[in-house]
Enzyme design. Structure first.
Site, PDB file in Angstrom:
ATOM      1  N   CYS A 112     -32.564  16.923 -16.292  1.00  0.00           N
ATOM      2  CA  CYS A 112     -33.679  17.832 -16.007  1.00  0.00           C
ATOM      3  C   CYS A 112     -33.082  19.131 -15.510  1.00  0.00           C
ATOM      4  O   CYS A 112     -32.508  19.184 -14.414  1.00  0.00           O
ATOM      5  CB  CYS A 112     -34.625  17.239 -14.962  1.00  0.00           C
ATOM      6  N   HIS A 132     -34.743  16.593 -27.605  1.00  0.00           N
ATOM      7  CA  HIS A 132     -35.770  17.612 -27.801  1.00  0.00           C
ATOM      8  C   HIS A 132     -36.023  17.811 -29.290  1.00  0.00           C
ATOM      9  O   HIS A 132     -35.084  17.761 -30.097  1.00  0.00           O
ATOM     10  CB  HIS A 132     -35.344  18.952 -27.195  1.00  0.00           C
ATOM     11  N   GLU A 176     -43.471  17.286 -22.238  1.00  0.00           N
ATOM     12  CA  GLU A 176     -42.312  16.515 -21.797  1.00  0.00           C
ATOM     13  C   GLU A 176     -42.533  15.012 -21.907  1.00  0.00           C
ATOM     14  O   GLU A 176     -43.621  14.498 -21.611  1.00  0.00           O
ATOM     15  CB  GLU A 176     -41.951  16.869 -20.354  1.00  0.00           C
ATOM     16  N   CYS A 228     -39.756  23.785 -18.542  1.00  0.00           N
ATOM     17  CA  CYS A 228     -38.806  22.694 -18.793  1.00  0.00           C
ATOM     18  C   CYS A 228     -37.446  23.335 -19.026  1.00  0.00           C
ATOM     19  O   CYS A 228     -37.258  24.052 -20.017  1.00  0.00           O
ATOM     20  CB  CYS A 228     -39.233  21.870 -20.008  1.00  0.00           C
ATOM     21  N   GLY A 230     -35.643  21.984 -21.983  1.00  0.00           N
ATOM     22  CA  GLY A 230     -36.420  22.432 -23.140  1.00  0.00           C
ATOM     23  C   GLY A 230     -36.137  23.881 -23.484  1.00  0.00           C
ATOM     24  O   GLY A 230     -36.065  24.253 -24.664  1.00  0.00           O
TER      25      GLY A 230
END
Length: 292
Positions: free
Chosen positions: A75, A172, A221, A230, A233
């Site tokens: 993260c 992703h 997410e 994110c 992301g």
């Protein structure tokens, strides 16, 4: 059980941070779901846990649980908050911190302007390592990117999307959209997240290119739904845009929660660098019911 916590946010992506440097709390997935619950718990997109160094040359271990209670590999916005937390709490005097995650070692660095820069490592593009099952799919190449068609369950034009698959320690699927505010994130996002081609589920990114140095991004997410930002992301989206030939090597990513700056050379072996805010919101103590 009484648990002390710190609430933090990075570009609106919010976290409950727990300190396990002096001992494990012994929390279960149900406990993490309770903490993340915005009605009965503290409320967060993810729960971040600080643990002692697991090996020489590493300062801390960083454990991440999504709002659904499941543990995940990485993260990016959380990594910045993690670095801010351990520094502000006096757990380390360092401004560059080596942190072990499930996806590998990262090195957040506190900058003079109060933001945090994180070396997120090199992107993973090989489908099997993402993991992404590309078997039987037609391989389409745009510039340096492989673009994959994903069949969905909706009516046309929502029956198929074109994605670039990237892992930044977590998977992703990035797609280009003309207008990110009008993108059907709530409809298409869950279908992509649970698509059978992604055996560990996937984060679905919707990117609108504003210029070669700026994009707008929304991310649905895995295990959390759409969040205000994110970090991984944003990294994956910029990697995809550079490979597609539509972005330069330093890009401002505008999310609903704030601004992230992503840098990548375009060389597969080079790390992606992410810079953004990390802020403490409040601290407290919460009672976790035994019956969970």
């Amino acid at each position: 059980m009484q648990v002390r916590f710190t609430k933090m946010q990075g570009a609106g992506n919010d976290f409950v941070v727990l300190d396990e440097t002096q001992g494990r709390l012994g929390l279960t997935p149900a406990h993490y779901r309770f903490l993340a619950d915005r009605h009965f718990g503290v409320g967060a997109d993810q729960i971040l846990t600080v643990r002692p160094s697991p090996a020489p040359g590493v300062d801390f271990e960083y454990v991440i649980h999504n709002a659904d209670g499941g543990e995940v590999e990485q993260c990016g916005n959380g990594a910045r908050c993690f670095a801010r937390y351990v520094h502000d709490k006096g757990l380390t005097p360092k401004t560059e911190i080596r942190v072990q995650t499930q996806a590998g070692v990262i090195a957040p660095q506190l900058t003079a302007d109060g933001r945090v820069t994180v070396n997120m490592g090199a992107p993973v593009l090989e489908p099997a390592r993402i993991p992404f099952d590309a078997s039987g799919l037609p391989q389409q190449r745009q510039s340096q990117a492989l673009v994959w068609p994903l069949a969905l369950q909706g009516p046309a034009p929502l029956d198929q999307v074109q994605v670039v698959a990237v892992s930044m320690g977590n998977p992703h699927a990035v797609q280009l959209v003309e207008d990110v505010e009008a993108a059907p994130v709530a409809i298409v996002g869950p279908q992509i997240e649970h698509h059978l081609r992604f055996p560990q589920r996937v984060n679905a990114g919707f990117m609108q290119v504003l210029s070669r140095t700026a994009v707008k991004l929304r991310v649905y997410e895995r295990g959390a739904g759409e969040t205000l930002a994110c970090g991984t992301g944003a990294c994956a989206a910029v990697v995809a845009g550079i490979l597609l030939g539509v972005l330069d090597h330093r890009v401002d990513v505008h999310t609903r929660g704030g601004l992230l700056t992503i840098e990548w050379t375009g060389r597969a072996q080079d790390a992606v660098m992410m810079t953004g805010p990390a802020t403490t919101v409040f601290e407290g103590q919460i009672h976790i019911p035994e019956e969970l």
